[in-house]
Design a protein around this motif. Structure first.
Motif, PDB file in Angstrom:
ATOM      1  N   MET A   1       1.153  -1.054  -0.089  1.00  0.00           N
ATOM      2  CA  MET A   1      -0.082  -0.048   0.128  1.00  0.00           C
ATOM      3  C   MET A   1       1.366   0.735  -0.424  1.00  0.00           C
ATOM      4  N   THR A  22      -2.860   5.031   1.169  1.00  0.00           N
ATOM      5  CA  THR A  22      -4.001   3.800   0.217  1.00  0.00           C
ATOM      6  C   THR A  22      -3.694   2.772  -0.498  1.00  0.00           C
ATOM      7  N   ALA A  23      -4.738   2.076  -1.547  1.00  0.00           N
ATOM      8  CA  ALA A  23      -4.948   1.226  -1.930  1.00  0.00           C
ATOM      9  C   ALA A  23      -6.301   0.804  -2.546  1.00  0.00           C
ATOM     10  N   ASN A  24      -5.522   0.622  -3.730  1.00  0.00           N
ATOM     11  CA  ASN A  24      -7.083   1.316  -4.309  1.00  0.00           C
ATOM     12  C   ASN A  24      -7.871   2.474  -4.898  1.00  0.00           C
ATOM     13  N   GLY A  25      -6.745   3.788  -4.602  1.00  0.00           N
ATOM     14  CA  GLY A  25      -7.054   4.554  -4.844  1.00  0.00           C
ATOM     15  C   GLY A  25      -8.198   5.395  -3.196  1.00  0.00           C
ATOM     16  N   LEU A  26      -8.077   4.465  -3.222  1.00  0.00           N
ATOM     17  CA  LEU A  26      -8.926   4.732  -1.240  1.00  0.00           C
ATOM     18  C   LEU A  26      -7.865   5.000  -0.137  1.00  0.00           C
ATOM     19  N   ASN A  78     -11.284   9.747   3.044  1.00  0.00           N
ATOM     20  CA  ASN A  78     -11.048  10.706   1.966  1.00  0.00           C
ATOM     21  C   ASN A  78     -11.567  11.934   2.367  1.00  0.00           C
TER      22      ASN A  78
END
Length: 105
Positions: A1, A22-26, A78
């Motif tokens: 991450m 972040t992970a996968n944009g989150l 976010n």
């Protein structure tokens, strides 16, 4: 991450320290701190983070204890990260003034 860290310099010896992961944009984890330098010492004045499974703000006493905790149950990480940076940029002078008064007690 992926992890990111940066500082935002403010006036009055203050800085905002921003850390997030972040992970996968989150954003899965974050901490945003208002740090105040007085003399040779550094004080954590306000801390936003995602611990305890819910974004929140800790208002800190000069000894580092939590004077008040504000929960942001309706925000995802976010939104809470954006709120934290915006709040500290907009209100750091008020937070510092209050903190300095607590230091005098």
């Amino acid at each position: 991450m992926p992890k990111k860290y940066f500082k935002i310099k403010l006036s009055s010896g203050a800085e905002i320290h921003v850390y997030f992961e972040t992970a996968n944009g989150l954003i899965v984890d974050f901490v945003v701190k208002l740090i105040l330098k007085i003399g040779h010492g550094f004080y954590e004045v306000i801390r936003f983070d995602s611990a305890h499974g819910c974004p929140h703000k800790d208002i800190l006493a000069p000894d580092g204890s939590i004077k008040r905790k504000v929960w942001y149950e309706l925000f995802d990480n976010n939104q809470a990260l954006d709120l934290a940076v915006r709040d500290l940029k907009d209100n750091f002078e008020i937070y510092i003034e209050r903190f300095r008064k607590w230091l005098k007690k």
